[in-house]
Design a protein around this motif. Structure first.
Motif, short mmCIF file in Angstrom:
data_model
loop_
_atom_site.label_atom_id
_atom_site.label_comp_id
_atom_site.label_asym_id
_atom_site.label_seq_id
_atom_site.Cartn_x
_atom_site.Cartn_y
_atom_site.Cartn_z
N ASP A 1 -7.75 12.50 -5.82
CA ASP A 1 -8.96 13.21 -4.96
C ASP A 1 -9.05 12.45 -3.94
O ASP A 1 -9.92 12.63 -3.00
N GLU A 2 -8.37 11.41 -3.43
CA GLU A 2 -8.52 10.60 -2.09
C GLU A 2 -7.70 11.43 -1.19
O GLU A 2 -6.69 12.02 -1.07
N GLY B 1 0.72 -1.07 0.11
CA GLY B 1 0.07 0.07 -0.11
C GLY B 1 0.82 1.21 -0.07
O GLY B 1 1.93 1.19 -0.12
N GLU B 2 0.13 2.34 0.12
CA GLU B 2 0.89 3.81 0.18
C GLU B 2 0.41 4.59 1.54
O GLU B 2 -0.76 4.32 1.94
N ALA B 3 1.31 5.55 1.76
CA ALA B 3 1.07 6.53 2.98
C ALA B 3 2.25 7.65 2.59
O ALA B 3 3.06 7.06 2.11
N THR C 1 -4.31 0.75 2.01
CA THR C 1 -4.84 0.14 0.75
C THR C 1 -3.90 0.83 -0.40
O THR C 1 -3.18 1.71 0.07
N ASP C 2 -4.05 0.13 -1.45
CA ASP C 2 -3.16 0.12 -2.68
C ASP C 2 -2.53 1.56 -2.99
O ASP C 2 -1.38 2.25 -3.12
N ALA D 1 -6.15 10.37 6.70
CA ALA D 1 -6.68 9.35 7.22
C ALA D 1 -5.58 8.49 7.93
O ALA D 1 -4.32 8.53 7.59
N ILE D 2 -6.04 7.66 8.66
CA ILE D 2 -4.94 6.92 9.95
C ILE D 2 -5.21 5.34 9.62
O ILE D 2 -6.25 4.94 9.71
#
Ligand code: MLT
Ligand code: ZN
Length: 481
Positions: free
Chosen positions: A88-89, A38-40, A82-83, A65-66
């Motif tokens: 826009d997220e 995923g990505e952060a 999530t990936d 988001a956390i």
């Protein structure tokens, strides 16, 4: 969004060791099996409850988001973001609790430990043992798995048959809520009927409605000694009678009962170069552990006698064909290796369809027979591999195609999963016994739950995390599932 003001704000509140940029967190963006990625935008590393609350408040302010992460030993992807993060997220960060690793209180009179969420399961076991007590939750990843993760997934393991899963061990919790407030529910009362038992929502909540920061957990008197036996089943059909006999031969002594297939023993023996536990081979084996609470020679003799009696009676009743009681620590360690190393993807490598299912324990043989022929019908030649905590009806059922192209299994996976899910439900079972839903089962679980149940779950999420800040994409099915 320009990330700089957000990370600078976290750094300002938590100090330099409280924030890691994206380039420093590759290892946290994939689970240990490499199944979920995923990505952060970075990782916050708070060192106290106040700092966790501060991070949540900053996330509200900056609309971030956390995803909370403990030891990253989960098998369902619940702690991996999530990936993708599309334009826009909302950006997301990982909040790691591994800097919160203090055991704050040991209270022998109450039989409790109070600890921060980042303490490992192994450390809790060790701290309890230091005062001659038992912290019972135990599984292969004990050295890395954390208290917060174990609470958030209601983790189980090998001692559940005697002591229950995490839910039975948690007396109190402290939780940081989605609006940044802290709920101090750190009580240590065995009885408390003062309204809704709120802690139960966060236990197995998978970080979707709050961040567990501290917990009060139970410790038990420590068995004076334990003995294990490894037996070869006459056939899988004798498992029920053997389980019943193990419970009645020495009431209260049974503390683990694990099913192990020959294909697993073969793998472990070849891979680790250890001796086969028994000279004879069978299709299925069971590892049985008895505890003795009694000290001294009497206790030792008693538990040895009881296990020997169990083996003799089981041979006479044609339940088992062979068995051995471990006589030395080395033998015992060798037998546990047969079990601990069974996590099939670890032993076999490659792609595998993996289940953490539970069904009523008395239907295990029937279920495995049905599941194996179902697999054979969909992917002829695939290997079905079941092991696990049969005393709780909890099977880790894996399908593999050893030495063959993984693509075949990957293509068949949707049909296989659909049919196996249905089979589990036909047996009144669950497709998640102790690993949680995470990302893996989020959509599939909709098939197991009624609209009413899903609606209740969504209502709880809406009430406690109306902005969907915590763990997006985890546990709750999408609205249209
Ligand atoms: C176990 O019992 O070893 C764990 O649940 C891990 C697994 O399912 O492989
Ligand atoms: Zn397990």
């Amino acid at each position: 969004m320009d990330r700089a003001p957000f990370s600078a704000a976290v750094r300002e509140q938590l100090g330099d060791s409280g924030w890691l940029d994206r380039s420093e967190i590759d290892a946290a963006l994939v689970d240990f099996r490499g199944v979920f990625t995923g990505e952060a935008v970075g990782m916050a590393r708070p060192a106290s409850t106040d700092e966790v609350a501060e991070v949540v408040r900053l996330c509200i302010e900056h609309d971030v988001a956390i995803v909370t992460q403990g030891g990253n030993t989960g098998l369902s992807g619940g702690a991996i973001p999530t990936d993708t993060v599309t334009a826009d997220e909302r950006p997301r960060i990982i909040v790691s609790l591994t800097r919160m690793r203090e055991v704050e209180d040991m209270n022998i009179a109450r039989g409790t430990i109070t600890a921060q969420a980042g303490v490992t399961i192994e450390e809790l076991q060790q701290r309890a043992a230091d005062v001659d007590r038992l912290f019972a939750p135990d599984w292969g990843a004990r050295g890395t798995a954390t208290l917060g993760g174990a609470v958030s997934t209601n983790a189980g393991g090998i001692n559940v048959v005697k002591h229950g899963n995490m839910r039975e061990h948690v007396l109190g919790l402290e939780v940081v809520l989605a609006d940044g407030r802290v709920w101090d529910g750190l009580r240590s009362l065995p009885k408390d009927n003062s309204g809704f038992d709120l802690k139960q929502l966060f236990i197995s909540g998978e970080g979707t409605i709050g961040i567990v920061t501290r917990a009060v957990v139970r410790i038990h008197p420590r068995p004076a000694l334990q003995r294990i036996a490894f037996v070869a089943l006459e056939s899988l059909g004798t498992l029920n009678d053997l389980m019943a006999m193990a419970r009645t031969t020495s009431p209260g002594a049974l503390s683990a009962i694990e099913l192990i297939p020959e294909v697993g023993v073969k793998q472990v023996v070849e891979r680790f170069g250890v001796q086969r536990p028994l000279d004879s081979a069978a299709e299925w084996y069971v590892l049985i552990r008895f505890d003795s609470m009694q000290d001294g020679v009497d206790g030792g003799d008693r538990v040895d006698d009881d296990l020997t009696e169990l083996l003799a009676s089981a041979v006479s009743a044609h339940l088992i064909t062979d068995g051995v009681v471990a006589a030395t620590d080395a033998q015992e360690a060798n037998l546990w290796l047969m079990r601990d190393e069974l996590t099939a993807t670890r032993s076999f490598g490659g792609f595998g369809v993996k289940y953490d299912l539970a069904i009523p324990p008395d239907r295990i043989a029937e279920f495995i027979g049905r599941a194996e022929s179902l697999v054979d019908g969909i992917v002829p030649g695939a290997l079905s591999f079941a092991f696990g905590h049969v005393g709780d009806g909890n099977l880790h059922f894996t399908v593999l195609t050893p030495d063959r192209d993984d693509a075949l299994l990957e293509r068949a996976a949707p049909e296989l999963l659909g049919s196996l899910d249905q089979l589990v439900w036909e047996f009144d079972g669950t497709i998640s016994a102790e690993h949680g839903l995470g990302r893996e089962l989020r959509e599939r679980i909709a098939g197991q739950k009624s609209d009413v149940e899903l609606d209740l779950m969504r209502s709880i999420k809406r009430a406690l995390d109306p902005d969907e800040r915590f763990n997006p994409g985890v546990m709750l099915p999408g609205r249209h599932s």
